[in-house]
Write a protein that holds these residues in place. Structure first.
Motif, PDB file in Angstrom:
ATOM      1  N   ASP A 124       0.835  -1.208   0.000  1.00 52.32           N
ATOM      2  CA  ASP A 124       0.000   0.000   0.000  1.00 52.32           C
ATOM      3  C   ASP A 124       0.866   1.253   0.000  1.00 52.32           C
ATOM      4  O   ASP A 124       1.900   1.306   0.664  1.00 52.32           O
ATOM      5  N   ILE A 125       0.403   2.252  -0.738  1.00 48.37           N
ATOM      6  CA  ILE A 125       1.167   3.502  -0.875  1.00 48.37           C
ATOM      7  C   ILE A 125       0.208   4.673  -0.689  1.00 48.37           C
ATOM      8  O   ILE A 125      -0.816   4.752  -1.375  1.00 48.37           O
ATOM      9  N   ALA A 126       0.543   5.585   0.229  1.00 44.59           N
ATOM     10  CA  ALA A 126      -0.277   6.784   0.420  1.00 44.59           C
ATOM     11  C   ALA A 126       0.477   7.974  -0.168  1.00 44.59           C
ATOM     12  O   ALA A 126       1.662   8.151   0.101  1.00 44.59           O
ATOM     13  N   LEU A 127      -0.203   8.750  -1.001  1.00 42.25           N
ATOM     14  CA  LEU A 127       0.436   9.908  -1.630  1.00 42.25           C
ATOM     15  C   LEU A 127      -0.460  11.127  -1.483  1.00 42.25           C
ATOM     16  O   LEU A 127      -1.687  10.987  -1.348  1.00 42.25           O
ATOM     17  N   GLU A 128       0.134  12.310  -1.539  1.00 46.22           N
ATOM     18  CA  GLU A 128      -0.673  13.529  -1.540  1.00 46.22           C
ATOM     19  C   GLU A 128      -0.299  14.354  -2.763  1.00 46.22           C
ATOM     20  O   GLU A 128       0.886  14.690  -2.951  1.00 46.22           O
ATOM     21  N   GLY A 129      -1.274  14.651  -3.583  1.00 44.97           N
ATOM     22  CA  GLY A 129      -1.032  15.350  -4.845  1.00 44.97           C
ATOM     23  C   GLY A 129      -0.440  16.737  -4.643  1.00 44.97           C
ATOM     24  O   GLY A 129      -0.646  17.372  -3.604  1.00 44.97           O
ATOM     25  N   ILE A 130       0.307  17.205  -5.674  1.00 50.26           N
ATOM     26  CA  ILE A 130       0.875  18.557  -5.590  1.00 50.26           C
ATOM     27  C   ILE A 130       0.455  19.396  -6.799  1.00 50.26           C
ATOM     28  O   ILE A 130       1.061  20.397  -7.104  1.00 50.26           O
ATOM     29  N   GLY A 131      -0.561  18.987  -7.504  1.00 53.04           N
ATOM     30  CA  GLY A 131      -1.056  19.778  -8.635  1.00 53.04           C
ATOM     31  C   GLY A 131      -1.152  18.936  -9.890  1.00 53.04           C
ATOM     32  O   GLY A 131      -0.499  17.895 -10.006  1.00 53.04           O
ATOM     33  N   THR A 132      -1.947  19.444 -10.816  1.00 52.84           N
ATOM     34  CA  THR A 132      -2.294  18.614 -11.975  1.00 52.84           C
ATOM     35  C   THR A 132      -1.228  18.601 -13.076  1.00 52.84           C
ATOM     36  O   THR A 132      -1.407  17.945 -14.102  1.00 52.84           O
ATOM     37  N   GLU A 188       2.253  18.346 -12.118  1.00 51.48           N
ATOM     38  CA  GLU A 188       3.509  17.823 -11.573  1.00 51.48           C
ATOM     39  C   GLU A 188       3.259  16.534 -10.805  1.00 51.48           C
ATOM     40  O   GLU A 188       2.423  16.506  -9.886  1.00 51.48           O
ATOM     41  N   ALA A 189       4.000  15.501 -11.171  1.00 51.80           N
ATOM     42  CA  ALA A 189       3.818  14.206 -10.489  1.00 51.80           C
ATOM     43  C   ALA A 189       4.357  14.294  -9.073  1.00 51.80           C
ATOM     44  O   ALA A 189       5.323  15.012  -8.798  1.00 51.80           O
ATOM     45  N   VAL A 190       3.718  13.553  -8.192  1.00 54.42           N
ATOM     46  CA  VAL A 190       4.167  13.567  -6.802  1.00 54.42           C
ATOM     47  C   VAL A 190       5.188  12.458  -6.576  1.00 54.42           C
ATOM     48  O   VAL A 190       6.107  12.609  -5.767  1.00 54.42           O
ATOM     49  N   ALA A 191       5.080  11.353  -7.281  1.00 49.47           N
ATOM     50  CA  ALA A 191       6.016  10.231  -7.082  1.00 49.47           C
ATOM     51  C   ALA A 191       5.952   9.293  -8.283  1.00 49.47           C
ATOM     52  O   ALA A 191       4.991   9.294  -9.049  1.00 49.47           O
ATOM     53  N   ALA A 241       4.374   7.347 -13.117  1.00 50.61           N
ATOM     54  CA  ALA A 241       4.401   8.634 -12.421  1.00 50.61           C
ATOM     55  C   ALA A 241       2.958   9.001 -12.067  1.00 50.61           C
ATOM     56  O   ALA A 241       2.079   8.947 -12.931  1.00 50.61           O
ATOM     57  N   VAL A 242       2.733   9.356 -10.806  1.00 52.96           N
ATOM     58  CA  VAL A 242       1.369   9.641 -10.353  1.00 52.96           C
ATOM     59  C   VAL A 242       1.200  11.151 -10.163  1.00 52.96           C
ATOM     60  O   VAL A 242       1.954  11.787  -9.412  1.00 52.96           O
ATOM     61  N   GLU A 244      10.538   9.303  -4.812  1.00 51.36           N
ATOM     62  CA  GLU A 244      10.112  10.676  -4.508  1.00 51.36           C
ATOM     63  C   GLU A 244      11.351  11.528  -4.319  1.00 51.36           C
ATOM     64  O   GLU A 244      12.164  11.171  -3.449  1.00 51.36           O
ATOM     65  N   PRO A 245      11.561  12.599  -5.032  1.00 51.74           N
ATOM     66  CA  PRO A 245      10.731  13.099  -6.121  1.00 51.74           C
ATOM     67  C   PRO A 245      10.843  12.204  -7.355  1.00 51.74           C
ATOM     68  O   PRO A 245      11.801  11.448  -7.493  1.00 51.74           O
ATOM     69  N   PRO A 246       9.872  12.329  -8.248  1.00 53.48           N
ATOM     70  CA  PRO A 246       9.891  11.478  -9.439  1.00 53.48           C
ATOM     71  C   PRO A 246      11.013  11.866 -10.396  1.00 53.48           C
ATOM     72  O   PRO A 246      11.535  12.980 -10.328  1.00 53.48           O
ATOM     73  N   LEU A 247      11.356  10.930 -11.275  1.00 60.47           N
ATOM     74  CA  LEU A 247      12.458  11.166 -12.212  1.00 60.47           C
ATOM     75  C   LEU A 247      12.099  12.252 -13.230  1.00 60.47           C
ATOM     76  O   LEU A 247      12.894  13.135 -13.524  1.00 60.47           O
ATOM     77  N   LEU A 248      10.884  12.195 -13.766  1.00 63.93           N
ATOM     78  CA  LEU A 248      10.413  13.179 -14.744  1.00 63.93           C
ATOM     79  C   LEU A 248       9.111  13.767 -14.199  1.00 63.93           C
ATOM     80  O   LEU A 248       8.024  13.282 -14.523  1.00 63.93           O
ATOM     81  N   PRO A 249       9.197  14.812 -13.369  1.00 60.82           N
ATOM     82  CA  PRO A 249       7.991  15.286 -12.680  1.00 60.82           C
ATOM     83  C   PRO A 249       6.892  15.782 -13.620  1.00 60.82           C
ATOM     84  O   PRO A 249       5.719  15.739 -13.274  1.00 60.82           O
ATOM     85  N   TYR A 250       7.285  16.258 -14.815  1.00 61.45           N
ATOM     86  CA  TYR A 250       6.271  16.859 -15.693  1.00 61.45           C
ATOM     87  C   TYR A 250       5.868  15.938 -16.845  1.00 61.45           C
ATOM     88  O   TYR A 250       5.308  16.383 -17.849  1.00 61.45           O
ATOM     89  N   VAL A 251       6.170  14.656 -16.689  1.00 57.98           N
ATOM     90  CA  VAL A 251       5.953  13.700 -17.787  1.00 57.98           C
ATOM     91  C   VAL A 251       4.487  13.609 -18.196  1.00 57.98           C
ATOM     92  O   VAL A 251       4.148  13.368 -19.349  1.00 57.98           O
ATOM     93  N   CYS A 252       3.601  13.866 -17.240  1.00 61.57           N
ATOM     94  CA  CYS A 252       2.163  13.765 -17.500  1.00 61.57           C
ATOM     95  C   CYS A 252       1.696  14.755 -18.581  1.00 61.57           C
ATOM     96  O   CYS A 252       0.679  14.558 -19.237  1.00 61.57           O
ATOM     97  N   ASN A 253       2.514  15.844 -18.758  1.00 62.50           N
ATOM     98  CA  ASN A 253       2.123  16.843 -19.761  1.00 62.50           C
ATOM     99  C   ASN A 253       2.520  16.448 -21.179  1.00 62.50           C
ATOM    100  O   ASN A 253       2.123  17.109 -22.141  1.00 62.50           O
TER     101      ASN A 253
END
Ligand SMILES: Nc1nc2c(ncn2[C@@H]2O[C@H](COP(=O)(O)OP(=O)(O)O)[C@@H](O)[C@H]2O)c(=O)[nH]1
Ligand SMILES: [Mg+2]
Length: 621
Positions: free
Chosen positions: A533-541, A543-546, A557-558, A582-591
């Protein structure tokens, strides 16, 4: 593909031109598969393994090892002769001593190819030959202790010119945090070499696989490598520096050569160290074709064998390093200056072709040239009675030609030389690749620029990465983005929690989830997926949190809304390491994504353009 939870994007690389292809053997309309016709798997060169017979539980382990060793088609062939003593000559591809006594042992060469020590100059073992020409070979499972012994032997070498070795530690950036790096101080202490080492230069390799996810992405990557070094206790004077490179596409290599040449006075020999598969042998070969080696080295030293399977290099390989005299440094600078002024138009057709090939393979490319080249003497062709063994350039099945004789260094040329050594890798424990067959490793290990695949998941949804990893979105308020970074050949399957177990049960081992491959028989011996189990808290739409790293199968990347609390459950095969990065390797990969594919959880993919490091972008293209 009408409902959420039916998104399957196997081998997906480009957003345009996709078309749905019905899954082979699917019940009508039950599941669909989406493949991109222009990105199909290269054909397997050797016939498929025949179906395995049922294996009783106590023989499971032996059967699993047998499968990983590979199909009989790739097995060693040729007659062995136990009466012949080992040659005392090393295979230039893997470093193992050439022998014809045991087909299953390292360095094997069939008895009829074996001309004794005198006839083995330049010959490679059958396994290296098969890797070079057939792309596969029987897998050798040497105990990790044997690799370690070879690395310790390298570390224990006497100082050269009174100076300890410079360690060139090669890590695979996609594998950060490198699990082997923390073992380095322990290894140095065990070798009694800690005090004598001239420093550790860390190379973050395989950066060509990662897309640029925003401004300063290389700076961020470098910081991640530095953080891994610090965690492993490598900091201050012990850390001679961190460089990013691609041994495969040449990115960062001219800079690395210059950096290595600056350490000439401080260091003796140079040792390439690192985990198996990090790219040491590929880097060794790239340096062998660069200004780092003596000008005659490429004619006298055969390249190391490179393969996606861990444990290819079995013993030490070496080439002599060139002395970077003032004159040579000057000439090299002049060449680099002139090269940097070139535009693509000024390259020869052959150079352009090669560059385009590299741009297709990776996001980051660099051209590596040579300043100190000997003019080639015209080859003298005469009969060679020693021509009984394989050379890496020759196909014994098809070519009756003689093997190209490697030149030899004279005693005077190398008596004071500093050497650059390639070493066997340090085995990665808890790595999923250790559980896979050759064909599976080929699919799992990314060989081309990784194209991010982003999915939007609501709570109660599940994402499978082949049958090697699974992430359940257990709890949260809002949807979140899951960007998969894995080999483009691995399928991603999104479903709901109510269906996930049944899907795994039904499709693990089959085409839908692709790896492992081999049906129910294969899955009987494959470890079950175990959850964490992994608990995460988002930091914005944006930038990945982990990153959730599913052993060496890839990572996800979440990205979630700010302050959104997510509870996830991630699974990897039992005995393999799941890491939350954490931090993720490519924080902005989601974009790096296109428009949402209507009616699915998936976004269209985007492949950012490739960049060539030392080539002017101006000029008419
Ligand atoms: N994309 C990419 N692949 C690489 C790079 N370096 C090595 N590889 C691949 O990684 C695999 C292992 O490489 P190898 O040099 O044999 O690793 P070693 O075990 O550390 O010697 C091979 O499939 C190589 O082609 C790199 O810089 N980029
Ligand atoms: Mg190697």
């Amino acid at each position: 593909m009408q409902r959420l939870g039916r998104a399957l994007l196997g081998g997906l690389v480009r957003a345009r031109a996709w078309r749905p292809v019905p899954r082979r053997g699917a019940a009508s309309g039950e599941e669909e598969q989406f493949v991109f016709p222009e990105y199909e798997l290269e054909p397997v060169l050797v016939p498929e393994r025949s179906e395995a017979v049922a294996v009783a539980a106590p023989r499971r382990k032996a059967a699993a090892a047998e499968r990983r060793r590979g199909p009989a088609a790739a097995a060693a062939t040729g007659r062995s002769d136990p009466s012949v003593s080992p040659s005392g000559v090393s295979c230039p591809g893997c470093g193992a001593e050439l022998q014809c006594r045991d087909g299953a042992a390292p360095g094997f060469l069939p008895a009829d190819k074996y001309g004794g020590a005198a006839g083995l100059r330049g010959a490679v073992c059958q396994r290296c030959w098969l890797l070079a020409h057939r792309g596969r070979a029987p897998r050798l499972e040497l105990p990790p202790e044997q690799h370690r012994r070879a690395v310790l032997a390298a570390l224990r070498r006497p100082p050269r010119h009174g100076r300890g070795p410079l360690l060139l530690y090669v890590l695979d950036v996609t594998e950060l945090p490198d699990a082997v790096l923390p073992q380095l101080p322990v290894l140095l202490a065990a070798a009694g070499a800690a005090a004598a080492v001239a420093g550790v230069l860390v190379v973050g390799n395989k950066v060509d696989l990662l897309p640029r996810d925003g401004p300063r992405h290389l700076e961020r990557l470098r910081r991640r490598v530095e953080a891994a070094c610090a965690r492993a206790g490598l900091r201050g004077a012990a850390l001679a520096g961190v460089r990013l490179a691609s041994a495969k596409t040449g990115f960062g290599l001219e800079g690395l050569v210059s950096r290595l040449q600056r350490s000439w006075r401080a260091a003796g020999d140079v040792l390439l160290l690192g985990a198996t598969n990090s790219g040491k042998s590929t880097l060794f070969n790239a340096l062998l074709r660069s200004d780092y080696c003596k000008s005659r080295a490429p004619d006298a030293v055969a390249p190391a064998t490179v393969s996606p399977w861990p444990g290819t290099t079995l013993d030490l390989l070496k080439f002599p390093i060139i002395n970077p005299t003032c004159d040579r440094i000057f000439r090299r600078r002049e060449r680099l200056k002139a090269e940097a002024e070139k535009t693509e138009d000024q390259l020869s057709d052959e150079e352009k072709k090669y560059l385009n090939h590299l741009k297709k393979q990776g996001y980051l490319v660099g051209r590596v040239g040579r300043t100190f080249q000997r003019p080639k003497a015209s080859p003298v062709v005469d009969f060679d009675p020693d021509m009984l063994s394989y050379s890496v350039d020759e196909d014994p099945g098809h070519s009756p030609q003689k093997r190209e004789e490697k030149e030899e260094f004279t005693h005077n040329e190398v008596k004071d030389a500093r050497w650059c050594f390639d070493t066997p890798g340090i085995a990665k424990e808890n790595c999923v690749l250790n559980l896979l067959t050759e064909e599976e490793v080929k699919l799992v290990l990314p060989t081309r620029a990784i194209v991010p695949r982003t999915f939007i998941l609501k709570p109660e949804m599940v994402l499978f990465l082949a049958a090697l990893g699974r992430i359940d979105y257990l709890q949260g308020e809002k949807p979140a983005w899951f960007s998969v970074m894995a080999s483009n050949l691995l399928p991603v399957h999104v479903t709901t929690m109510s269906k996930a177990d049944a899907i795994y049960e039904k499709y693990a081992g089959k085409e839908l989830l692709k790896v492992p491959m081999g049906g129910e028989e294969r899955m009987k011996e494959f470890p079950p997926l175990v959850p964490q189990d992994i608990a995460l808290e988002g930091i914005g739409t944006t930038e990945a949190v982990a990153d959730i790293k599913l052993s060496s199968a890839g990572w996800v990347a979440v990205t979630a809304h700010a302050q959104e609390k997510l509870l996830l459950r991630a699974y990897t095969p039992e005995g393999t390491a799941l890491v939350v990065r954490e931090p993720p390797l490519l924080p902005y990969v989601c974009n790096i994504r296109g428009a949402r594919i209507v009616g699915t959880a998936a976004y269209r993919t985007k492949r950012p353009p490739s960049l060539v490091e030392n080539l002017k972008t101006t000029g008419s293209r």
